[in-house]
Design a protein around this motif. Sequence first.
Motif, short mmCIF file in Angstrom:
data_model
loop_
_atom_site.label_atom_id
_atom_site.label_comp_id
_atom_site.label_asym_id
_atom_site.label_seq_id
_atom_site.Cartn_x
_atom_site.Cartn_y
_atom_site.Cartn_z
N PHE A 392 26.65 23.98 18.62
CA PHE A 392 27.78 23.64 19.48
C PHE A 392 27.39 22.52 20.45
CE2 PHE A 392 31.25 24.17 22.41
CZ PHE A 392 32.28 24.71 21.65
N GLU A 393 26.22 22.65 21.07
CA GLU A 393 25.77 21.63 22.02
C GLU A 393 25.49 20.31 21.31
OE1 GLU A 393 22.41 23.47 23.83
OE2 GLU A 393 23.61 24.71 25.20
N PHE A 394 24.95 20.38 20.08
CA PHE A 394 24.68 19.16 19.32
C PHE A 394 25.98 18.39 19.07
CE2 PHE A 394 24.80 17.33 14.99
CZ PHE A 394 23.91 16.27 15.18
N VAL A 395 27.02 19.10 18.67
CA VAL A 395 28.30 18.44 18.38
C VAL A 395 28.88 17.84 19.66
CG1 VAL A 395 30.67 18.77 17.59
CG2 VAL A 395 28.80 19.89 16.39
N GLN A 396 28.78 18.57 20.77
CA GLN A 396 29.33 18.07 22.04
C GLN A 396 28.66 16.77 22.48
OE1 GLN A 396 28.88 21.62 24.55
NE2 GLN A 396 31.10 21.78 24.64
N GLN A 397 27.41 16.59 22.11
CA GLN A 397 26.66 15.40 22.53
C GLN A 397 26.66 14.29 21.48
OE1 GLN A 397 22.77 16.97 23.42
NE2 GLN A 397 23.56 18.42 24.93
N ASN A 398 27.32 14.53 20.35
CA ASN A 398 27.28 13.56 19.25
C ASN A 398 28.70 13.11 18.92
OD1 ASN A 398 27.17 12.40 16.57
ND2 ASN A 398 25.12 13.28 16.38
N ALA A 399 29.06 11.90 19.39
CA ALA A 399 30.42 11.39 19.20
C ALA A 399 30.75 11.19 17.73
CB ALA A 399 30.59 10.08 19.96
N GLN A 400 29.78 10.74 16.95
CA GLN A 400 30.02 10.51 15.52
C GLN A 400 30.32 11.82 14.80
OE1 GLN A 400 26.86 8.43 13.51
NE2 GLN A 400 27.94 8.36 11.56
#
Length: 444
Positions: A392-400
């Motif tokens: 979840f945190e990875f997606v929140q920090q990854n715009a692509q």
Amino acid sequence: MQVTETLNEGLKRAYQMMLTAQELDDKVNAKLAEAQPEIEMKGFRKGKVPMPLLKKQFGQRLLGEAMQEAIDEAMGAHFESTGDKPAAQPKIEMKNGEEWKEGDDVEVEMSYEALPEIPEVDLKSISLEKMVVKADDAGVEEALGNLAETAQDFKARRKGSKAKDGDQVVMDFVGKVDGEAFEGGSAEDFPLVLGSNQFIPGFEEQLVGVKAEEEKDVTVTFPEEYQAEHLAGKEAVFSCTIKEVKEPVAAEVNDELAQKFGAEDLDALKGQISERLEAEYAGAARALMKRALLDELDKMVSFELPPSLVEAEAGQIAHQLWHDDNPDVQGHDHGEIEPTDEHKTLAERRVRLGLLLAELGQKAEVEVTDAEMTQAIMNQARQYPGQEREFFEFVQQNAQMQQQMRAPIFEDKVIDYVFELAQVSEKEVAKADLEKALESLEDE
């Protein structure tokens, strides 16, 4: 900043932008003036440092920032005045970059491919057929049988029967390495289903053929990467005492089975199964109707496509299909894969439909809500048990990554919007007809 057009061919655009030395100097001075009230320097009161001294101290480092701001402002003004929308990030190149020195004009070339004008589409003129399949008794009974198999129980085999793959063996065992019992290597009345791969490789296979009241030594070697380091790579002997050999039996289809799956009784479970089956049929029918819609839209529109988008899409298609044929090769550990004419034709269709759906969605003000994005992330996070929060945190920090997840949600919402406007007729068909239509779609 002076902007001069140097290329206008099809969707390709190029412009020369000239930022004079005076304009750049004025920008640097404006930045220094803005910061001056907050600057402190030895020998001067806060905000009283002379501009010439500030420029000598900070001017050099502000040049690049001022230059970038000027280019960004010029690009923004250009796109606002022309109405152009770049298909990808414009390419910016400083023409006199290697020779440039402070006091020179800045010459920049901007090039891009503009998005094409998308023609209007009369969505109300589109006719579609929606297959409707009702859950029949045979389908419900088949699903009940499958549930009964998953809820299988075991009953004792006839005395003296040999254990087969899939049977349950109830046993006591003691595991030893170098003649010494080790922690976690012993159990009593342990039920093991042969073929379940619950134990280390080679263990269950050696129990095929055992009988109740038999004693059997099983010799195995722990894998080199076994989690318990003191056992990794070691040979172990398990002394097994077989107490029972049981064969699998499907659970009876009754109220008790229904309650195992959270239903009040068998009739309630049948109702739930019927609803689930019809939801599955509806999902399959929607996929068929979506494909029919995309085919219709593809026939209705024709416009020039940005070559770079087509080229990139063709490359992705070729790469994906190559990996489908070579599943053992990971990542990009292979030579260059050249797209074929077939790949390019498919890429053109995808780019054309993608641009059209994006235009339709924008005009209809279709948006992906935060709640929809959160739900999508949670659904995908379930694929990583124990690491949901990290994902979840990875997606929140990854715009692509966010864009990759948002795109299919947006597309489905646009498709639903078009379905509402199109002329949709329902046709009740048998499950076999739906399955046949799906097979035809997969074969294309």
